[in-house]
Structures are given as C-alpha cells and as structure tokens.
Design a protein around this motif. Structure first.
Motif, PDB file in Angstrom:
ATOM      1  N   HIS A   1      40.815  34.492  32.922  1.00  0.00           N
ATOM      2  CA  HIS A   1      39.410  34.255  33.296  1.00  0.00           C
ATOM      3  C   HIS A   1      39.209  34.489  34.793  1.00  0.00           C
ATOM      4  O   HIS A   1      38.206  35.079  35.211  1.00  0.00           O
ATOM      5  CB  HIS A   1      39.024  32.828  32.918  1.00  0.00           C
ATOM      6  CG  HIS A   1      37.592  32.498  33.232  1.00  0.00           C
ATOM      7  ND1 HIS A   1      36.537  32.982  32.488  1.00  0.00           N
ATOM      8  CD2 HIS A   1      37.040  31.749  34.230  1.00  0.00           C
ATOM      9  CE1 HIS A   1      35.401  32.543  33.007  1.00  0.00           C
ATOM     10  NE2 HIS A   1      35.671  31.795  34.056  1.00  0.00           N
ATOM     11  N   LEU A   2      40.172  34.056  35.593  1.00  0.00           N
ATOM     12  CA  LEU A   2      40.079  34.285  37.033  1.00  0.00           C
ATOM     13  C   LEU A   2      40.115  35.774  37.349  1.00  0.00           C
ATOM     14  O   LEU A   2      39.346  36.259  38.199  1.00  0.00           O
ATOM     15  CB  LEU A   2      41.239  33.565  37.739  1.00  0.00           C
ATOM     16  CG  LEU A   2      41.386  33.827  39.246  1.00  0.00           C
ATOM     17  CD1 LEU A   2      40.165  33.297  40.003  1.00  0.00           C
ATOM     18  CD2 LEU A   2      42.660  33.187  39.774  1.00  0.00           C
ATOM     19  N   ALA A   3      40.989  36.516  36.665  1.00  0.00           N
ATOM     20  CA  ALA A   3      41.073  37.956  36.913  1.00  0.00           C
ATOM     21  C   ALA A   3      39.768  38.659  36.557  1.00  0.00           C
ATOM     22  O   ALA A   3      39.337  39.579  37.260  1.00  0.00           O
ATOM     23  CB  ALA A   3      42.231  38.549  36.114  1.00  0.00           C
ATOM     24  N   ILE A   4      39.121  38.227  35.484  1.00  0.00           N
ATOM     25  CA  ILE A   4      37.841  38.837  35.099  1.00  0.00           C
ATOM     26  C   ILE A   4      36.785  38.555  36.169  1.00  0.00           C
ATOM     27  O   ILE A   4      35.991  39.435  36.533  1.00  0.00           O
ATOM     28  CB  ILE A   4      37.399  38.309  33.726  1.00  0.00           C
ATOM     29  CG1 ILE A   4      38.390  38.732  32.648  1.00  0.00           C
ATOM     30  CG2 ILE A   4      35.999  38.791  33.378  1.00  0.00           C
ATOM     31  CD1 ILE A   4      38.137  38.089  31.303  1.00  0.00           C
ATOM     32  N   GLU A   5      36.768  37.344  36.692  1.00  0.00           N
ATOM     33  CA  GLU A   5      35.811  37.010  37.753  1.00  0.00           C
ATOM     34  C   GLU A   5      36.047  37.875  38.990  1.00  0.00           C
ATOM     35  O   GLU A   5      35.087  38.386  39.592  1.00  0.00           O
ATOM     36  CB  GLU A   5      35.947  35.535  38.122  1.00  0.00           C
ATOM     37  CG  GLU A   5      35.364  34.569  37.097  1.00  0.00           C
ATOM     38  CD  GLU A   5      35.425  33.130  37.585  1.00  0.00           C
ATOM     39  OE1 GLU A   5      36.225  32.838  38.491  1.00  0.00           O
ATOM     40  OE2 GLU A   5      34.666  32.298  37.047  1.00  0.00           O
ATOM     41  N   ARG A   6      37.314  38.051  39.374  1.00  0.00           N
ATOM     42  CA  ARG A   6      37.620  38.860  40.562  1.00  0.00           C
ATOM     43  C   ARG A   6      37.276  40.339  40.306  1.00  0.00           C
ATOM     44  O   ARG A   6      36.798  41.031  41.199  1.00  0.00           O
ATOM     45  CB  ARG A   6      39.101  38.731  40.930  1.00  0.00           C
ATOM     46  CG  ARG A   6      39.517  37.324  41.333  1.00  0.00           C
ATOM     47  CD  ARG A   6      38.656  36.769  42.471  1.00  0.00           C
ATOM     48  NE  ARG A   6      38.659  37.663  43.626  1.00  0.00           N
ATOM     49  CZ  ARG A   6      37.651  37.815  44.453  1.00  0.00           C
ATOM     50  NH1 ARG A   6      36.531  37.122  44.272  1.00  0.00           N
ATOM     51  NH2 ARG A   6      37.751  38.637  45.491  1.00  0.00           N
ATOM     52  N   LEU A   7      37.545  40.821  39.092  1.00  0.00           N
ATOM     53  CA  LEU A   7      37.211  42.202  38.758  1.00  0.00           C
ATOM     54  C   LEU A   7      35.717  42.445  38.931  1.00  0.00           C
ATOM     55  O   LEU A   7      35.297  43.427  39.550  1.00  0.00           O
ATOM     56  CB  LEU A   7      37.631  42.492  37.310  1.00  0.00           C
ATOM     57  CG  LEU A   7      37.162  43.828  36.724  1.00  0.00           C
ATOM     58  CD1 LEU A   7      38.000  44.968  37.288  1.00  0.00           C
ATOM     59  CD2 LEU A   7      37.257  43.832  35.200  1.00  0.00           C
ATOM     60  N   CYS A   8      34.904  41.545  38.382  1.00  0.00           N
ATOM     61  CA  CYS A   8      33.452  41.729  38.445  1.00  0.00           C
ATOM     62  C   CYS A   8      32.905  41.535  39.859  1.00  0.00           C
ATOM     63  O   CYS A   8      31.789  41.976  40.154  1.00  0.00           O
ATOM     64  CB  CYS A   8      32.765  40.761  37.474  1.00  0.00           C
ATOM     65  SG  CYS A   8      33.155  41.070  35.742  1.00  0.00           S
ATOM     66  N   ALA A   9      33.672  40.882  40.732  1.00  0.00           N
ATOM     67  CA  ALA A   9      33.215  40.667  42.104  1.00  0.00           C
ATOM     68  C   ALA A   9      33.420  41.893  42.974  1.00  0.00           C
ATOM     69  O   ALA A   9      32.863  41.974  44.069  1.00  0.00           O
ATOM     70  CB  ALA A   9      33.945  39.466  42.710  1.00  0.00           C
ATOM     71  N   HIS A  10      34.227  42.853  42.522  1.00  0.00           N
ATOM     72  CA  HIS A  10      34.507  44.056  43.306  1.00  0.00           C
ATOM     73  C   HIS A  10      33.654  45.226  42.827  1.00  0.00           C
ATOM     74  O   HIS A  10      33.120  45.226  41.715  1.00  0.00           O
ATOM     75  CB  HIS A  10      35.991  44.420  43.201  1.00  0.00           C
ATOM     76  CG  HIS A  10      36.888  43.527  44.006  1.00  0.00           C
ATOM     77  ND1 HIS A  10      37.137  43.717  45.346  1.00  0.00           N
ATOM     78  CD2 HIS A  10      37.587  42.414  43.656  1.00  0.00           C
ATOM     79  CE1 HIS A  10      37.958  42.776  45.781  1.00  0.00           C
ATOM     80  NE2 HIS A  10      38.247  41.969  44.784  1.00  0.00           N
ATOM     81  N   SER A  11      33.570  46.251  43.654  1.00  0.00           N
ATOM     82  CA  SER A  11      32.770  47.426  43.333  1.00  0.00           C
ATOM     83  C   SER A  11      33.407  48.284  42.250  1.00  0.00           C
ATOM     84  O   SER A  11      32.724  49.086  41.602  1.00  0.00           O
ATOM     85  CB  SER A  11      32.562  48.276  44.587  1.00  0.00           C
ATOM     86  OG  SER A  11      33.812  48.696  45.112  1.00  0.00           O
ATOM     87  N   SER A  12      34.709  48.140  42.038  1.00  0.00           N
ATOM     88  CA  SER A  12      35.411  48.872  40.985  1.00  0.00           C
ATOM     89  C   SER A  12      36.733  48.170  40.737  1.00  0.00           C
ATOM     90  O   SER A  12      37.187  47.367  41.563  1.00  0.00           O
ATOM     91  CB  SER A  12      35.651  50.339  41.386  1.00  0.00           C
ATOM     92  OG  SER A  12      36.482  50.401  42.540  1.00  0.00           O
TER      93      SER A  12
END
Length: 840
Positions: A26-37
């Motif tokens: 879940h944390l990785a998904i949040e970080r993924l969506c916080a970046h431009s790609s």
C-alpha cells in the motif's frame, strides 16, 4: 553488462522490510502515484493485475500500463507501470521504481531475476525495495546507500494448535502442498460444510480471482489452497490451518522454512484484526505439527537472515552459443551472491544447442539473441526440460526464418478453445494457452500480433470461466449450504434477499426479478424446489414493493434511468407502461404494464405517480410545441391561424412555407405567431426550440416522428443519405441543411440585396463554408429563395486582371404549393388497349 538510464545524485533508495500485513505494498502504491512516472515489479501476474486496477481508479486507464509476459495493456500516454518482475522495463527513465517481495532473490528458479532488479533497478527520484526482514543483511551489503525501514505487523498472529476438519472455524484457509490433498480436503468440506473455494498455483489468474471472490463474498466459508496464497493475496481469513509442513521444491521433499511458514500463516488476520494459525489433525499417522521454536519464530517474526542471493549474468554475450552458456554459468564477483541453479531456460538452451540441426542456424549474433529469447519461454505446463525443449524447437523452426506462421498460431489457439472436460483437462489447456498468450505478446514473433494476442486472451478467459465452474460444481454444494442453514421446517424463516436481479433464499439463487416480473430458476432440483419456492412466495411481494418504493424515490431524485421509445416507458429493459392518446398528442395517458398488478396498491399508486412526474420532466423539451397547442384554443386566433397551429403541432413545429397557408393570415394573426416564438423564414416555418436534439428525441420517443435522426447532435449540415430526409433539415442536392441555418444564410442574402438597392450584389460565402456547405448546395439554397446568379463575362482575349466576381439578383418567387407528383395517365379502355399493355 546492462545499460540503464542515469540516476540523479539525490535519488533515494529505501528498503521497506517487515512481515506480512504491514502495509508495504500500500505504501509503494502511494509513492508511485505521488511521482510523475514509475513502475512496480511484482512476483505474480495476479498481483500486478490487482494493483493495476487500483492505480487505474486513481490515475485513469489511459495513463496506467499492465506489463506481464502474457498480457500487455500499454496506452500511449501510460506513465505508471505495473509489471511482473521479469517484465519490468529497466531501460526506461522513470521517476519511481519499486520491487515487491524482494526476498525471492533467494528462490532457486527465479531468484536471479529479483537479484538483478535489486542491484540495477533504480528510479530517477526514488527507489523502493519491499520484502521480508530476512533480506536486511543482503540489502545493507549489496545496496549500502539504501535507507532501511522496518515496519511492524498491524495485527497479532497466534498459534492455536491442531484442529480436526470438523472443528475448523468458518472463514478459514486450509493449506496443502499437493493437488491430490487439496482435492481430498475440498471434497470433505463439500459434503459436511457445503463446500469451499480452491486456490492453486496451477490455476490461471482469472480462475484464482473467481475462486477467491467465491470465498470473499461469503458464499463459502472455507478456502483450500496450496502455498500460492502466501504471495500477497489479500483475503478475509481469520485462521490458517496447515495440512502439511513439507513440500517438493523441484529438487527434493523438504520441510518449510520458518519464513515460508510465516508468509503463509500471515494471511490470517488483516489490518487491525488478529489472526490464528495451526495444523490440521486427523489426517493419519503423518499429522503435521509445529515445533516450539517454529511457533515462537512465527509469532514474534524472528527468522534467520538470508546469507546469499542467487545471481546470473543479466547481459550475456551473444556472439556465439558457447559464450552465451559460459556467461550464464559464470560465477558472481560478490561474496553475497552465488551462481543460480540451472533454471529451465538454461537447461533448454543447452539441450537444444547439442542438436546439430539447430546449432547450424545460430551463426549470427542476432540469431543467438533470438534463440535465447525463445528458450526463455516459460514452462507454464510444468512438463520438464525434455517436453518443453521439443515445444521450443518447434517454435524456433519458424522464428529462425522470421515470424511464426499466422495459420500455425491461429490453429494452435483454436485447438485449445474447448471448454469441455474435467478439472485436470481444463488446467492443462489453461497452462497451454498461457504459453500462446506469452508468445503472442512478443513484438516480433507473430504476424498480426494484436489479433493473435486478443484471441489467446479470449480463449484463456473462456477456459478460466469453465475451470471455475468445474471447481465450483465439484467442491461447492449450494443446496446443502442453504438447507444446512435453515431454521426449522418453516420456509418463512429462510432469509430472502435481492442481489441485483437475482432472488436468493439464504444466498441460494432460486430465480430472477426482471423489472417487476419474477422468473423461477429452471435448474432447481425437485427436492429443494418446494422448500425454496415456499420462502420465495412469502417474500417476493415484499421484494417487489421494496423495489417499487426504491424506484419511485430514485425517480423523484432524478437518479433512475427510464427510457421512452415509440410510446413505451421501460426500466432495465422491462416495460413499465405504455402511452395512449390523452387530451392531445402532447398530453398522453399512462397505462401501467400488467406486471405492476402484483404490487401492493399503495406501492403501485406511488410508482405510477412517480412515472407521471418523470414523463412530464422527460417531455419538457416539447414546451415550445405545447405553447402552440394552447394557442389553438385562444378565441383571438381565428379559424385560419387555428388551422395552421394545429397542423404545426402535428408536424412537430416544422413546416414548409409553401404548404402553410401563411398568406391567408392577417397582420394581427402574424403578430400572434411571432409572440408564440414561431420563426417565419423565406422557405420554412419552424419553432427554433424544436430544432434542438433533446426536443427532437422527445418528439420521436412520443411517437410523433417517423424518421430517425442520423446524428443525435443535429449538426448544421449532413451528407445526404438513402434514408428519408430527417425532420428539421432542408434537402440541397448532396447535402441537408438545418432549417435555422438556412434562414440565417437567406437573411444575410436579403440584407446584402437591400444594401445594394436595385443593383446586382455579391454574397460572401464564408458563413456557408463555416457551416460545411458546398458551393453547389449554397447556390441551390439561394435559387430556391428566388436569388438568380449573374455569370460575369469572360476577359477579352489578351486581357489581364482579376475575374469579375459572381453577382446575384432577386426576383420574388411565386407563393404556391410545391408541385405534387403527377397523376398517373388514364389508361385507354378496350380490348386493343389491354393487348398493348400486355405487349409492353
């Protein structure tokens, strides 16, 4: 060695480690969506698909990609990628990169892939490594720049000892390590508890999802699985029971490590809910049992750390097969790494390289590289090196010459498109079609790649559905589940509810409710039919009343979707009422459908009233026409205007001027027409509001329009078609022009005429061009309105200069009705005339 995009100096590498149920993914998904790609690599296609659906809900489907060996959904604008570890695009420059379940770098078969991602996968701005705490020493040794973060488990995991199958609590998962044991346990649960869902690694992702959904929905309370559930599946499990504690790892039968035990036991208890684990008793002399040390390690999450990871050269040389094999078997240069055991792709490569016929085709670097790609085709069928080598050799026969023949691929896929057979047969077909799905995804292997990939996915979906149906049919006895839960012989005590259109008695479907019509399930057995239908007959009227109340409320809120077409009001494709002629065409009467007669009187009355309100709202676009209808009763209208208004209403507010009888109206009546909003044009009479799409759709649905709209948006111009001229348009040769647009053009032409006085005048065609009219159509419109072109004289021979522009003059057209079709000539009478007709 591999070539990767440059990484910024301030790029962060973070290792998030901990047991199951710590929120790492879940944390990785949040970080993924916080970046431009970014991209995340998963160990299973199933997990990649699950997270893909979650990210699509956040970012939109056109910006998210799913990349696996067997499936590739990659929109052009995709910036967030969810992949299997093998399919991660390491060469792409992405802001964020993450690897899930990184401890699989110690796996014998796939460990070298995860090790390569651990060493070389880097995001431009942030990199995240997710895995078990046992990976921490390896991360510190191989990725010294990484910041290690340890996360605690959200819930407590406790050991409960051994339990017999009859004592296993609901919402439990029983884990076995062979398909025979899985089937035996599932069969016992079917007989005594109504059934169970089955999850095994040999199932396709779609079948596994369907079986998990069967359990998650509560239709069955038990899940029988192999250790496939240990890899990230999010389940509503409160207890995990181990039917065994050893498994065959491809080399030998061995006892599970404590880390593997914890990975599986950790499926119990999710988020803040505590879970329990234990073993299954009563299986004979080989009952599994945890040691005290293993129980302590699982409950306290203390496991021996990893001391080595498997490695294989990720970028070998391709100048010869010998160099390729040598590089793939080369030892690593780091003490924390060991050479990976011979995986099946390398075994297939060595086996086929010994064949002189194949070795003779590997004379170039490109051929060796392509041959290695063929050898890396996964063995989804798990049939071993010898059988898989023969399959790869057949593929290579075509690949070495170019691409696989379209007929060969299509024939192989079609041969697997067969949903008959037992569970084992369907599992074999699913494994085989996954091979072809992988082959079809390769960019240069298959002619018509997209078509073949779509065919393979469609066949896999059909086989997966059939396999799910076979598993459910064999291991779930829905009738037993319902009848075991009944409270006494009184059917009224069985709970009845509505799931969509399905009427269920304690979760067992007995029929469907289409609109307000109840249809009995024809597949009910005679033994169950009487009991279940007794419950349905008691409760269905209440369900109908509840549905009617809900629909009436939704109609009042404007959230329900009814349709009005050809005088019929329908909901969910079921007729609710029909319209009959009321006081007038615009005030129809509602006749409820016979299906509503089964409703209680108050519910029926409220629903009909709500339908009447909805109909009034649906007919609001016809308000300009209703205004004309009301004026027909005005005493000052006079007979001539009254007749014109009646004809206009019946024609939907549109009429040609030549047919209108407008010239018979006096000045007062014309003034009244203008107050009513009627536009009197040079060629047509029309109500502007009736040229709007909503008004035309409402008029047609009411039954007042016979011709269909070729374009619901009603653009200014349409290309003439074979069907009838749609209402609201005037025919101009090869084009149709909307009436209000025609009036605008003619009004501008008359303005230019008045400004020019008696002299010929020029017209600017810009507005006509902007409407999409051709020159020929524009000229025809002008001629219909009485404008005549004056063709300029040609320049004298030898003269130079710009041509004289085309000018126009206007002569008022005669006000007469459009010519009717000529009456057929009267046939001469007599015998000779009849004979002449026959000769013709």
């Amino acid at each position: 060695m591999a070539t990767y995009p440059p990484v910024q100096a301030d790029s962060r590498v973070k290792a998030v480690l901990g047991p199951t149920n710590t929120g790492k993914t879940h944390l990785a998904i949040e970080r993924l969506c916080a970046h431009s790609s970014g991209a995340i690599g998963f160990p299973l296609r199933l997990l990649a698909r699950e997270v893909y659906d979650r990210v699509c809900a956040i970012k939109g489907e056109n910006r998210v990609a799913l990349i696996t060996g067997e499936e590739r959904i990659e929109p052009k604008e995709a910036r967030w990628l969810l992949c299997t570890a093998e399919a991660m695009p390491l060469e792409r420059d992405l802001a964020f990169m993450a690897l899930d379940e990184a401890q699989l770098a110690a796996d014998r078969e796939r460990g070298h892939v995860f090790t390569d991602r651990l060493l070389n996968m880097r995001g431009r701005e942030e990199t995240m490594i997710l895995g078990s705490s046992i990976l921490e020493p390896m991360v510190k040794a191989l990725v010294p720049e990484a910041e290690v973060v340890t996360r605690p488990r959200f819930s407590t995991l406790s050991h409960t000892g051994a339990l017999k199958l009859s004592r296993i609590p609901p919402r439990s998962a029983i884990v076995a390590f062979s398909s025979e044991q899985v089937y035996a346990i599932a069969e016992m649960l079917r007989r005594f508890r109504g059934g169970s869902a089955v999850v095994m690694g040999a199932l396709s992702p779609q079948t596994r999802n369907a079986q998990v959904a069967l359990y998650q929905s509560g239709e069955v309370d038990y899940l029988v699985a192999t250790d496939a559930i240990g890899m990230g599946l999010n389940l509503d499990v409160t207890h995990v029971a181990f039917a065994g504690l050893s498994k065959f790892d491809g080399v030998r039968q061995r006892r599970l490590t404590t880390a593997e035990m914890a990975q599986i036991a950790g499926r119990a208890g999710r988020h803040q809910r505590d879970g329990t684990f234990g073993t299954l008793a009563g299986t004979g002399s080989h009952d599994a049992a945890f040691t005290d040390e293993e129980v302590y390690a699982i409950e306290e999450h203390r496991f021996p750390p990893l001391t080595r990871l498997f490695w294989r050269e990720p970028e070998p040389r391709f100048d010869s097969v010998d160099h390729l094999i040598a590089d793939l078997e080369a030892p690593p240069r780091s003490p924390e790494l060991v050479a990976a055991p011979e995986a099946i792709d390398l075994a297939v490569l060595k086996r086929l390289a010994e064949d002189p016929a194949i070795a003779g085709t590997l004379r170039s670097k490109a051929a060796v590289r392509r041959f290695w790609d063929a050898c890396r085709l996964p063995d989804f069928r798990h049939q071993g090196v010898e059988t898989h080598s023969r399959f790869v050799a057949r593929i290579w026969e075509d690949l070495r010459r170019g691409a696989l023949g379209g007929d060969y691929v299509a024939g192989a896929i079609a041969a697997l498109d067969n949903v008959s057979g037992d569970i084992d047969t369907l599992q074999h077909r699913v494994a085989s079609i996954r091979s072809w799905a992988y082959i079809a995804q390769r960019p240069d292997w298959v002619i018509a790649k997209d078509e073949m990939a779509a065919r393979a996915r469609a066949v896999e979906a059909r086989l997966s559905d059939a396999l799910h149906a076979r598993l459910t049919e064999r291991f779930v006895n829905r009738r037993t589940t319902v009848l075991m839960k009944k409270l006494g012989p009184d059917a009224a005590l069985l709970p009845v509810r509505l799931e969509g259109e399905e009427v269920q008695v304690d979760g067992e479907a007995i029929g469907t409710l289409k609109g307000f019509r109840f249809v009995v399930d024809a597949t009910l057995r005679h033994a169950d039919r009487k009991l279940l239908l007794a419950a349905a007959e008691r409760h269905v009227p209440a369900l109908l009343a509840e549905r009617a109340t809900d629909l009436a409320r939704d109609l009042a809120d404007g959230t329900a979707e009814l349709t009005l077409q050809a005088g019929t009001i329908a909901w969910d494709d079921q007729q609710l009422a029909r319209l009959t002629r009321g006081r007038s065409l615009l005030s129809p009467a509602i006749v409820p459908d016979a299906a509503l007669d089964s409703l209680p009187a108050p519910a029926r009355k409220n629903l009909v009233a709500a339908i009447e309100v909805w109909l009034a709202r649906a007919l609001e676009p016809l308000a300009p026409l209703r205004k004309l209808e009301e004026a027909t009763t005005a005493p000052e209208a006079g007979p001539e205007l009254r007749a014109l208004l009646i004809r206009l209403v019946e024609a939907g507010g549109l009429m040609t001027r030549a047919d209108s009888g407008l010239d018979a109206l006096d000045k007062g009546q014309r003034t009244m027409l203008a107050r009513l909003g009627l536009r009197v044009g040079a060629l047509d009479l029309f109500v502007p509001g009736m040229l709007r799409p909503a008004a035309r759709i409402a008029w047609r649905a009411l039954g007042g329009g016979k011709a269909s709209l070729p374009d619901a948006a009603m653009p200014p111009t349409l290309t003439a078609a074979k069907h009838a001229l749609p209402p609201g348009y005037r025919a101009l040769g090869q084009q149709w022009l909307r009436l209000d647009m025609a009036e605008k053009l003619l009004r501008d032409a008359h303005a230019a005429r008045i400004a020019a006085g008696r002299r010929p005048f020029a017209l600017d065609p810009a507005k006509a061009v902007s409407m999409g009219l051709t020159t020929a159509s524009y000229a025809q419109l002008l001629r219909l309105a009485g404008f005549q072109p004056l063709v300029p004289r040609a320049l004298r021979e030898g003269a130079h200069g710009p041509p004289t522009p085309l000018t126009w003059r206007w002569r008022p057209p005669r006000r007469q009705a459009e010519p009717e079709a000529p009456a057929p000539a009267r046939r001469p009478e007599g015998a000779f005339a009849a004979l002449a007709e026959l000769v013709r």
